[in-house]
Design a protein around this motif. Structure first.
Motif, PDB file in Angstrom:
ATOM      1  N   PHE A 158       0.859  -1.123  -0.002  1.00 54.26           N
ATOM      2  CA  PHE A 158      -0.153  -0.051   0.148  1.00 54.26           C
ATOM      3  C   PHE A 158       0.787   1.164  -0.171  1.00 54.26           C
ATOM      4  N   VAL A 159       1.855   1.443   0.893  1.00 53.99           N
ATOM      5  CA  VAL A 159       2.769   2.424   1.100  1.00 53.99           C
ATOM      6  C   VAL A 159       3.714   2.771  -0.260  1.00 53.99           C
ATOM      7  N   HIS A 160       3.995   1.482  -0.870  1.00 55.62           N
ATOM      8  CA  HIS A 160       4.862   1.449  -2.066  1.00 55.62           C
ATOM      9  C   HIS A 160       4.010   2.105  -2.900  1.00 55.62           C
ATOM     10  N   ASN A 161       2.732   1.864  -3.174  1.00 59.17           N
ATOM     11  CA  ASN A 161       1.937   2.705  -4.287  1.00 59.17           C
ATOM     12  C   ASN A 161       1.670   4.051  -3.854  1.00 59.17           C
ATOM     13  N   ILE A 162       1.609   4.291  -2.840  1.00 61.07           N
ATOM     14  CA  ILE A 162       1.418   5.780  -2.414  1.00 61.07           C
ATOM     15  C   ILE A 162       2.511   6.586  -2.587  1.00 61.07           C
ATOM     16  N   LEU A 163       3.740   6.221  -2.356  1.00 63.73           N
ATOM     17  CA  LEU A 163       5.180   6.688  -2.481  1.00 63.73           C
ATOM     18  C   LEU A 163       5.398   6.885  -4.279  1.00 63.73           C
ATOM     19  N   LYS A 164       5.108   5.765  -4.518  1.00 64.31           N
ATOM     20  CA  LYS A 164       5.256   5.790  -6.121  1.00 64.31           C
ATOM     21  C   LYS A 164       4.537   6.966  -6.732  1.00 64.31           C
ATOM     22  N   GLU A 165       3.261   6.978  -6.379  1.00 65.82           N
ATOM     23  CA  GLU A 165       2.482   8.231  -6.919  1.00 65.82           C
ATOM     24  C   GLU A 165       2.833   9.511  -6.614  1.00 65.82           C
ATOM     25  N   ALA A 166       3.130   9.549  -5.376  1.00 64.87           N
ATOM     26  CA  ALA A 166       3.478  10.784  -4.638  1.00 64.87           C
ATOM     27  C   ALA A 166       5.189  11.272  -5.328  1.00 64.87           C
ATOM     28  N   GLU A 167       5.766  10.306  -5.628  1.00 62.78           N
ATOM     29  CA  GLU A 167       7.235  10.793  -6.027  1.00 62.78           C
ATOM     30  C   GLU A 167       7.129  11.266  -7.252  1.00 62.78           C
ATOM     31  N   GLU A 168       6.260  10.586  -8.403  1.00 61.28           N
ATOM     32  CA  GLU A 168       5.934  10.998  -9.692  1.00 61.28           C
ATOM     33  C   GLU A 168       5.516  12.550  -9.780  1.00 61.28           C
ATOM     34  N   LYS A 169       4.706  12.498  -8.779  1.00 65.60           N
ATOM     35  CA  LYS A 169       3.872  13.886  -8.798  1.00 65.60           C
ATOM     36  C   LYS A 169       4.949  15.202  -8.102  1.00 65.60           C
ATOM     37  N   ARG A 201      10.471  19.581 -11.835  1.00 67.51           N
ATOM     38  CA  ARG A 201      10.557  20.146 -13.080  1.00 67.51           C
ATOM     39  C   ARG A 201       9.978  21.210 -13.373  1.00 67.51           C
ATOM     40  N   ILE A 202       8.845  21.349 -12.996  1.00 66.42           N
ATOM     41  CA  ILE A 202       8.274  22.765 -13.531  1.00 66.42           C
ATOM     42  C   ILE A 202       8.888  24.062 -12.758  1.00 66.42           C
ATOM     43  N   ARG A 203       9.175  23.775 -11.356  1.00 67.37           N
ATOM     44  CA  ARG A 203       9.805  24.818 -10.690  1.00 67.37           C
ATOM     45  C   ARG A 203      11.289  25.205 -11.116  1.00 67.37           C
ATOM     46  N   PHE A 204      11.889  24.044 -11.434  1.00 64.69           N
ATOM     47  CA  PHE A 204      13.486  24.134 -11.778  1.00 64.69           C
ATOM     48  C   PHE A 204      13.322  24.891 -13.232  1.00 64.69           C
ATOM     49  N   SER A 205      12.353  24.884 -13.937  1.00 63.29           N
ATOM     50  CA  SER A 205      12.172  25.739 -15.488  1.00 63.29           C
ATOM     51  C   SER A 205      12.012  27.126 -14.980  1.00 63.29           C
ATOM     52  N   GLY A 206      11.976  27.154 -13.957  1.00 62.91           N
ATOM     53  CA  GLY A 206      11.665  28.813 -13.267  1.00 62.91           C
ATOM     54  C   GLY A 206      10.307  29.230 -13.320  1.00 62.91           C
ATOM     55  N   ILE A 237      -1.199  24.317  -6.592  1.00 59.86           N
ATOM     56  CA  ILE A 237      -1.117  22.983  -6.048  1.00 59.86           C
ATOM     57  C   ILE A 237      -0.791  22.011  -6.899  1.00 59.86           C
ATOM     58  N   GLU A 238      -1.192  21.748  -7.957  1.00 56.87           N
ATOM     59  CA  GLU A 238      -1.036  20.506  -8.864  1.00 56.87           C
ATOM     60  C   GLU A 238       0.211  20.763  -9.611  1.00 56.87           C
ATOM     61  N   GLU A 239       0.662  21.984  -9.815  1.00 54.51           N
ATOM     62  CA  GLU A 239       1.943  22.119 -10.711  1.00 54.51           C
ATOM     63  C   GLU A 239       2.978  22.631  -9.981  1.00 54.51           C
ATOM     64  N   LEU A 240       3.110  23.343  -8.831  1.00 54.46           N
ATOM     65  CA  LEU A 240       3.916  23.704  -8.177  1.00 54.46           C
ATOM     66  C   LEU A 240       4.155  23.110  -6.866  1.00 54.46           C
ATOM     67  N   GLY A 241       2.884  22.456  -6.283  1.00 55.41           N
ATOM     68  CA  GLY A 241       2.854  22.039  -5.019  1.00 55.41           C
ATOM     69  C   GLY A 241       3.098  22.801  -3.933  1.00 55.41           C
ATOM     70  N   LEU A 242       2.400  24.213  -3.866  1.00 61.63           N
ATOM     71  CA  LEU A 242       2.714  24.942  -3.091  1.00 61.63           C
ATOM     72  C   LEU A 242       1.706  24.985  -1.949  1.00 61.63           C
ATOM     73  N   SER A 243       1.873  25.326  -0.741  1.00 58.15           N
ATOM     74  CA  SER A 243       0.833  25.224   0.393  1.00 58.15           C
ATOM     75  C   SER A 243      -0.120  26.395   0.250  1.00 58.15           C
ATOM     76  N   THR A 244      -1.285  25.876   0.893  1.00 58.81           N
ATOM     77  CA  THR A 244      -2.536  26.823   0.755  1.00 58.81           C
ATOM     78  C   THR A 244      -2.011  28.348   1.305  1.00 58.81           C
ATOM     79  N   ALA A 245      -1.200  28.196   2.465  1.00 58.52           N
ATOM     80  CA  ALA A 245      -0.824  29.592   2.948  1.00 58.52           C
ATOM     81  C   ALA A 245      -0.189  30.408   2.064  1.00 58.52           C
ATOM     82  N   GLU A 246       0.733  29.696   1.460  1.00 56.54           N
ATOM     83  CA  GLU A 246       1.569  30.359   0.534  1.00 56.54           C
ATOM     84  C   GLU A 246       0.804  30.921  -0.920  1.00 56.54           C
ATOM     85  N   ILE A 247      -0.219  30.295  -1.361  1.00 56.20           N
ATOM     86  CA  ILE A 247      -1.023  30.679  -2.257  1.00 56.20           C
ATOM     87  C   ILE A 247      -1.929  31.749  -1.725  1.00 56.20           C
ATOM     88  N   ALA A 248      -2.271  31.763  -0.321  1.00 55.57           N
ATOM     89  CA  ALA A 248      -3.269  32.683   0.160  1.00 55.57           C
ATOM     90  C   ALA A 248      -2.564  34.004   0.087  1.00 55.57           C
TER      91      ALA A 248
END
Length: 311
Positions: free
Chosen positions: A213-224, A230-235, A277-288
């Motif tokens: 179960f954890v393996h699948n969750i970690l794999k999905e999280a890692e890919e995301k 990659r998006i953030r490193f692109s600037g 959230i989806e592209e940069l993984g920012l927290s809601t506080a930072e977005i706010a």
């Protein structure tokens, strides 16, 4: 969540409820945990809390063991009181905290025990009344809850109540059992036990569950996470997303950050929040901070943005 065995009542009167809450409060203070929401129903209990160093198992084991002994003695019964062990969920705080608080506190209305939110304000068996300042609950972190809705207490309570009222007619389903909510199969004690024994198994301290179960969750999280990195490193930054969405929808950045409730502006804000959230993984506080709105507004905006994005 704690449920009575075969869904039998675990509270027979107010004295039972008072004693349960007193013991819960003592355990919370002792373990330096933080409670954000709670409700006592006739045959089950919901508690949303952030555990201290001793973990959730310490709090719950001491509480449930003591209460089962007390209940059986008082009511002259024997046998198990609770259904198996408690069920716990690991909550992704930024995205699901407010939704869970609302879901838990609205239980009495959904069950028909309380007529409406106005009545819920003074209902003694839910943490809602404490957040609204109508009752005292020293072991509940109402300050943290209110901080999600604003810096001034009066305005924050008003925003929290409005947020709660908006949830009365919502039909809850998989959105509170998937995504960032991961069911616990063992708890902290099992993870630590594995470590002490030197057992190898794929697990992560953010996730409670068995290896596969954890393996699948970690794999999905890692890919995301890799995609977001990659998006953030692109600037690319949230500033770029704001500019893109404002240009696309012909909304000025000034109006967007000025708190306008115009429908087009609200939709733009929602899409920016969702993409951040989806592209940069920012927290809601930072977005706010970037959008000039409260964290609770961003939480609602993300849900709306997801619907707009998938429309």
């Amino acid at each position: 969540m704690v449920r009575g065995i075969n869904k039998t009542d675990i509270f027979r009167d107010d004295q039972d409820r008072v004693n349960f809450l007193q013991r819960l409060g003592g355990n919370i203070i002792e373990t330096k945990s933080s409670v954000y929401a709670w409700v006592l129903m006739s045959n089950h209990v919901h508690i949303l809390f952030k555990s201290g160093q001793k973990g959730i198992s310490t709090v719950m084991r001491k509480l449930l063991t003591w209460y089962a002994i007390y209940f059986n003695r008082r009511h002259k019964r024997s046998g198990h009181l609770f259904e198996n062990r408690y069920k716990s969920i690991l909550c992704e705080e930024d995205r699901y905290l407010l939704a869970l608080i609302r879901y838990i506190h609205l239980n009495p209305i959904r069950a028909g025990n309380v007529r409406d939110v106005e009545t819920l304000n003074t209902y003694p068996w839910s943490g809602h009344s404490a957040v609204m300042g109508k009752s005292k609950c020293q072991w509940m972190d109402t300050e943290y809850v209110l901080a999600q809705f604003g810096t001034k207490k009066k305005a924050a309570r008003k925003a929290y109540r409005r947020f709660t009222e908006e949830g009365v007619n919502i039909k809850y389903g998989s959105e509170l059992t998937g995504g960032g909510l991961i069911r616990s199969l063992g708890g902290w004690s099992q993870v630590l036990s594995m470590r002490r024994k030197g057992q190898k198994g794929e697990f992560d301290e953010r996730i409670l569950g068995e290896g596969d179960f954890v393996h699948n969750i970690l794999k999905e999280a890692e890919e995301k996470e890799i995609r977001q990195l990659r998006i953030r490193f692109s600037g690319k930054s949230i500033t770029d997303i704001i500019k893109e969405e404002c240009k696309k929808r012909q909304v000025s950045v000034k109006e967007l950050k000025g708190g306008s409730r115009r429908n087009k502006v609200s939709q733009t804000r929602a899409l920016i929040a969702y993409r951040s959230i989806e592209e940069l993984g920012l927290s809601t506080a930072e977005i706010a901070r970037h959008l000039g709105v409260a964290t609770s507004t961003v939480t609602r905006a993300i849900a709306r943005g997801e619907k707009l994005n998938n429309a």
